[in-house]
Design a protein around this motif. Structure first.
Motif, PDB file in Angstrom:
ATOM      1  N   ILE A 229       0.866  -1.180   0.000  1.00  0.00           N
ATOM      2  CA  ILE A 229       0.000   0.000   0.000  1.00  0.00           C
ATOM      3  C   ILE A 229       0.900   1.226   0.000  1.00  0.00           C
ATOM      4  O   ILE A 229       1.613   1.499   0.972  1.00  0.00           O
ATOM      5  N   LYS A 230       0.867   1.968  -1.089  1.00  0.00           N
ATOM      6  CA  LYS A 230       1.700   3.152  -1.201  1.00  0.00           C
ATOM      7  C   LYS A 230       0.980   4.351  -0.595  1.00  0.00           C
ATOM      8  O   LYS A 230      -0.235   4.471  -0.705  1.00  0.00           O
ATOM      9  N   PRO A 231       1.723   5.234   0.054  1.00  0.00           N
ATOM     10  CA  PRO A 231       1.080   6.438   0.591  1.00  0.00           C
ATOM     11  C   PRO A 231       0.526   7.299  -0.538  1.00  0.00           C
ATOM     12  O   PRO A 231       1.138   7.433  -1.595  1.00  0.00           O
ATOM     13  N   VAL A 232      -0.662   7.860  -0.321  1.00  0.00           N
ATOM     14  CA  VAL A 232      -1.301   8.699  -1.330  1.00  0.00           C
ATOM     15  C   VAL A 232      -0.747  10.111  -1.209  1.00  0.00           C
ATOM     16  O   VAL A 232      -0.877  10.756  -0.164  1.00  0.00           O
ATOM     17  N   THR A 233      -0.107  10.582  -2.250  1.00  0.00           N
ATOM     18  CA  THR A 233       0.484  11.925  -2.241  1.00  0.00           C
ATOM     19  C   THR A 233      -0.283  12.899  -3.124  1.00  0.00           C
ATOM     20  O   THR A 233      -0.044  14.095  -3.072  1.00  0.00           O
ATOM     21  N   HIS A 234      -1.207  12.360  -3.949  1.00  0.00           N
ATOM     22  CA  HIS A 234      -1.989  13.211  -4.836  1.00  0.00           C
ATOM     23  C   HIS A 234      -3.360  12.565  -4.997  1.00  0.00           C
ATOM     24  O   HIS A 234      -3.461  11.441  -5.475  1.00  0.00           O
ATOM     25  N   ALA A 235      -4.413  13.276  -4.583  1.00  0.00           N
ATOM     26  CA  ALA A 235      -5.746  12.665  -4.508  1.00  0.00           C
ATOM     27  C   ALA A 235      -6.420  12.504  -5.862  1.00  0.00           C
ATOM     28  O   ALA A 235      -7.343  11.718  -5.994  1.00  0.00           O
ATOM     29  N   GLY A 236      -5.979  13.221  -6.889  1.00  0.00           N
ATOM     30  CA  GLY A 236      -6.705  13.170  -8.149  1.00  0.00           C
ATOM     31  C   GLY A 236      -5.859  12.831  -9.356  1.00  0.00           C
ATOM     32  O   GLY A 236      -6.077  13.337 -10.451  1.00  0.00           O
ATOM     33  N   ARG A 237      -4.867  11.970  -9.184  1.00  0.00           N
ATOM     34  CA  ARG A 237      -3.944  11.683 -10.280  1.00  0.00           C
ATOM     35  C   ARG A 237      -4.600  10.782 -11.328  1.00  0.00           C
ATOM     36  O   ARG A 237      -5.288   9.825 -11.007  1.00  0.00           O
ATOM     37  N   ALA A 238      -4.353  11.074 -12.594  1.00  0.00           N
ATOM     38  CA  ALA A 238      -4.812  10.213 -13.687  1.00  0.00           C
ATOM     39  C   ALA A 238      -3.889   9.003 -13.751  1.00  0.00           C
ATOM     40  O   ALA A 238      -2.684   9.139 -13.624  1.00  0.00           O
ATOM     41  N   PHE A 239      -4.385   7.825 -13.968  1.00  0.00           N
ATOM     42  CA  PHE A 239      -5.746   7.340 -14.079  1.00  0.00           C
ATOM     43  C   PHE A 239      -5.958   6.308 -12.988  1.00  0.00           C
ATOM     44  O   PHE A 239      -6.104   5.132 -13.259  1.00  0.00           O
ATOM     45  N   ARG A 240      -5.932   6.783 -11.743  1.00  0.00           N
ATOM     46  CA  ARG A 240      -6.029   5.907 -10.585  1.00  0.00           C
ATOM     47  C   ARG A 240      -7.357   5.164 -10.621  1.00  0.00           C
ATOM     48  O   ARG A 240      -8.424   5.757 -10.704  1.00  0.00           O
ATOM     49  N   ALA A 241      -7.275   3.826 -10.535  1.00  0.00           N
ATOM     50  CA  ALA A 241      -8.454   3.001 -10.810  1.00  0.00           C
ATOM     51  C   ALA A 241      -9.362   2.801  -9.608  1.00  0.00           C
ATOM     52  O   ALA A 241     -10.563   2.625  -9.760  1.00  0.00           O
ATOM     53  N   TYR A 242      -8.828   2.837  -8.419  1.00  0.00           N
ATOM     54  CA  TYR A 242      -9.622   2.428  -7.256  1.00  0.00           C
ATOM     55  C   TYR A 242     -10.340   3.573  -6.553  1.00  0.00           C
ATOM     56  O   TYR A 242     -11.149   3.328  -5.670  1.00  0.00           O
ATOM     57  N   HIS A 243     -10.037   4.808  -6.900  1.00  0.00           N
ATOM     58  CA  HIS A 243     -10.517   5.929  -6.106  1.00  0.00           C
ATOM     59  C   HIS A 243     -11.740   6.600  -6.713  1.00  0.00           C
ATOM     60  O   HIS A 243     -11.831   6.779  -7.924  1.00  0.00           O
ATOM     61  N   PRO A 244     -12.674   7.037  -5.865  1.00  0.00           N
ATOM     62  CA  PRO A 244     -13.786   7.863  -6.342  1.00  0.00           C
ATOM     63  C   PRO A 244     -13.326   9.301  -6.536  1.00  0.00           C
ATOM     64  O   PRO A 244     -12.162   9.640  -6.301  1.00  0.00           O
ATOM     65  N   ALA A 245     -14.257  10.145  -6.951  1.00  0.00           N
ATOM     66  CA  ALA A 245     -13.931  11.546  -7.224  1.00  0.00           C
ATOM     67  C   ALA A 245     -13.976  12.343  -5.922  1.00  0.00           C
ATOM     68  O   ALA A 245     -15.031  12.843  -5.516  1.00  0.00           O
ATOM     69  N   LEU A 246     -12.840  12.491  -5.297  1.00  0.00           N
ATOM     70  CA  LEU A 246     -12.790  13.215  -4.030  1.00  0.00           C
ATOM     71  C   LEU A 246     -12.924  14.719  -4.219  1.00  0.00           C
ATOM     72  O   LEU A 246     -13.271  15.430  -3.273  1.00  0.00           O
ATOM     73  N   ASP A 247     -12.666  15.208  -5.438  1.00  0.00           N
ATOM     74  CA  ASP A 247     -12.752  16.643  -5.682  1.00  0.00           C
ATOM     75  C   ASP A 247     -14.179  17.162  -5.631  1.00  0.00           C
ATOM     76  O   ASP A 247     -14.401  18.364  -5.462  1.00  0.00           O
ATOM     77  N   VAL A 248     -15.164  16.276  -5.773  1.00  0.00           N
ATOM     78  CA  VAL A 248     -16.570  16.709  -5.725  1.00  0.00           C
ATOM     79  C   VAL A 248     -17.309  16.089  -4.538  1.00  0.00           C
ATOM     80  O   VAL A 248     -18.528  16.176  -4.455  1.00  0.00           O
TER      81      VAL A 248
END
Length: 498
Positions: free
Chosen positions: A126-145
């Motif tokens: 599990i890598k630390p998340v350093t950027h919440a909206g990087r393209a094209f991360r597959a597992y994450h929802p849209a945290l910006d909205v």
């Protein structure tokens, strides 16, 4: 003099602002003993002398002395003289922290158990998340909205209004009002047949798999695993001693006939029937019925991972396999981590009635119960209607972002990557139209600060897929084209070097 009188002049470091005085004095005196600044048998100053020297209360000194005496560092009685213990083990006196321990002494000869060896060899990085909206991360929802202001208000309100009962503890099965809300939601939206007594709150799919595997698998038991399939599931099941039996997936989902022919005696089948991970296909009705029939006859379990089925962009979401189950073989699992945000770490299971009591007992051993306040906030979010609103809003946003990715890929990635038009989920797949290796492409894209996943990493055997998983949820449409263009440059460079 029989006793060494050194200590009144003992210099201790000044107390830090973030540490209580008795804790500071205990730490400093202990360090002085271990460093041999206070030798065995040395008499300590009286509590009154130390209190005066460091301008602290006598009670603070007494508390520190009593703790050190309880730990074996001091002996004697307050009032009649306190001394450094004479029989502190030499090894303890030589302690200097881990930095001073040699490699030889740092390694214990104690060994891991067989299960410990399996876990350590199958763990997921599990890598630390350093950027919440990087393209094209597959597992994450849209945290910006994500409605963070609304969520913050609900957390604050629930914190203010929480009763002492809510703060005192929780049930191993989870917060009852949330379980009731989930039973209603899953019945109306996913076609799940259950009462709230069958619903158990967990920290996510991984914990659910871990506990289920402990309950239903013995070491060496066979497990049907979709191929390609979710590596987190296979890791958890292997760690419990399960033997993975890869079952191929085609356009109709898991090939049940192949599973029956190759390993009819399996104890568990792991499936993602509503939206197969990672290929995105739906398990056909014919195969659903065949899978249920096999489980009933083989007295096996089915773990249904319904990880993101709410996000379907044409027609209604496909109902859960659990709704067709007549024999109580299906363990249904879902998660809030993709519907809301990943760090929430809350999921849920719908268990067959005969598995509820064993699972709750196991849950009480593993971590007692899930965080109650988080559950209460999610419950408020659901019963006040915000959860349904959020899902509908996100479905519209994801549909727009999905189309933006597909359109950009068709114009920028021609001859490099053929991108699927998958109608559901938070990712789509791209298939190489040239000889590029997906693992090589993943590494090259990472160097260009683009996150993609190789589809071959989800496959078992020789015939593994060669393509990329592309998440679209985290990237807004305005940034999608530029990200696809960067990916195209990476792939062009790789193609030239073939």
């Amino acid at each position: 003099m029989a006793k060494n009188e050194s200590s009144v002049g003992l210099l201790l470091a000044s107390p830090p602002a973030d540490l209580e005085l008795n804790q500071w004095l205990h730490r400093e005196l202990r360090a002085a003993i271990l460093d041999r600044r206070l030798k065995p048998g040395a008499r300590l100053p009286s509590t009154r002398q130390l209190a005066r020297q460091y301008q602290i209360s006598r009670g603070t000194v007494t508390t520190a002395f009593e703790q050190l005496r309880d730990e074996g560092y001091l002996e004697g009685q307050i009032g009649s003289g306190t001394y450094v213990a004479k029989d502190i083990p030499d090894g303890l006196l030589q302690a200097r922290g881990m930095a001073g321990i040699s490699k030889r002494t740092a390694h214990s000869r104690a060994t891991l158990s067989s299960r410990g060896e399996r876990i350590s060899s199958t763990s997921l990085a599990i890598k630390p998340v350093t950027h919440a909206g990087r393209a094209f991360r597959a597992y994450h929802p849209a945290l910006d909205v994500f409605p963070l202001h609304l969520w913050s208000r609900m957390v604050a309100r629930r914190s203010r209004q929480s009763s002492r009962i809510l703060l005192a503890g929780g049930e191993p099965a989870g917060y009852r009002p949330l379980r009731e809300a989930l039973a209603g939601y899953l019945g109306s939206m996913r076609g799940v047949k259950c009462s709230q007594e069958q619903v158990v709150i967990v920290s996510g799919i991984q914990q659910a798999l871990d506990i289920v595997a402990r309950l239903v698998l013995d070491p060496g038991d066979a497990v049907w695993m979709e191929n390609p399939g979710y590596i987190g599931a296979s890791a958890a099941l292997r760690a419990a001693g399960g033997e993975m039996v890869p079952i191929p997936v085609d356009k109709n989902g898991l090939n049940v006939r192949t599973g029956v022919n190759s390993c009819p005696q399996a104890r568990l089948a792991y499936v993602t029937p509503a939206h197969q991970f990672p290929l995105g296909v739906v398990l056909s009705l014919e195969r659903r019925l065949a899978l249920l029939n096999w489980a009933n006859e083989a007295r096996a379990w089915i773990f249904e991972d319904d990880y993101d089925s709410e996000y379907r962009y044409s027609g209604r979401p496909f109902p859960a396999l659990q709704g067709l189950d007549q024999s109580g073989s299906v363990i249904y699992a879902g998660s809030f981590n993709k519907m809301l945000f990943p760090s929430l770490r809350l999921g849920y299971l719908v268990l067959p009635p005969r598995l509820v009591e064993p699972f709750v007992a196991a849950r009480s051993i593993v971590d007692r119960y899930p965080p109650v306040l988080d559950q209460a906030v999610v419950c408020d979010f659901m019963v006040e209607g915000y959860f349904g609103q959020h899902i509908r809003r996100m479905r519209e946003i994801y549909a727009e972002r999905r189309l933006a990715l597909i359109d950009a890929a068709r114009s920028e990635l021609q001859g490099l990557l053929r991108v699927d038009d998958l109608p559901a989920g938070l990712h789509t797949n791209g298939w190489f139209e040239c000889g590029i290796s997906d693992r090589q492409a993943t590494a090259a894209a990472s160097a260009a600060e683009i996150e993609v996943m190789s589809l071959s990493s989800f496959g078992v055997g020789r015939r593994v897929p060669n393509g990329l998983m592309l998440g679209f949820a985290t990237v807004n449409p305005a940034a999608t084209k530029a990200a696809v263009t960067r990916l195209a440059k990476v792939l062009e460079n790789l193609k030239r070097n073939l």
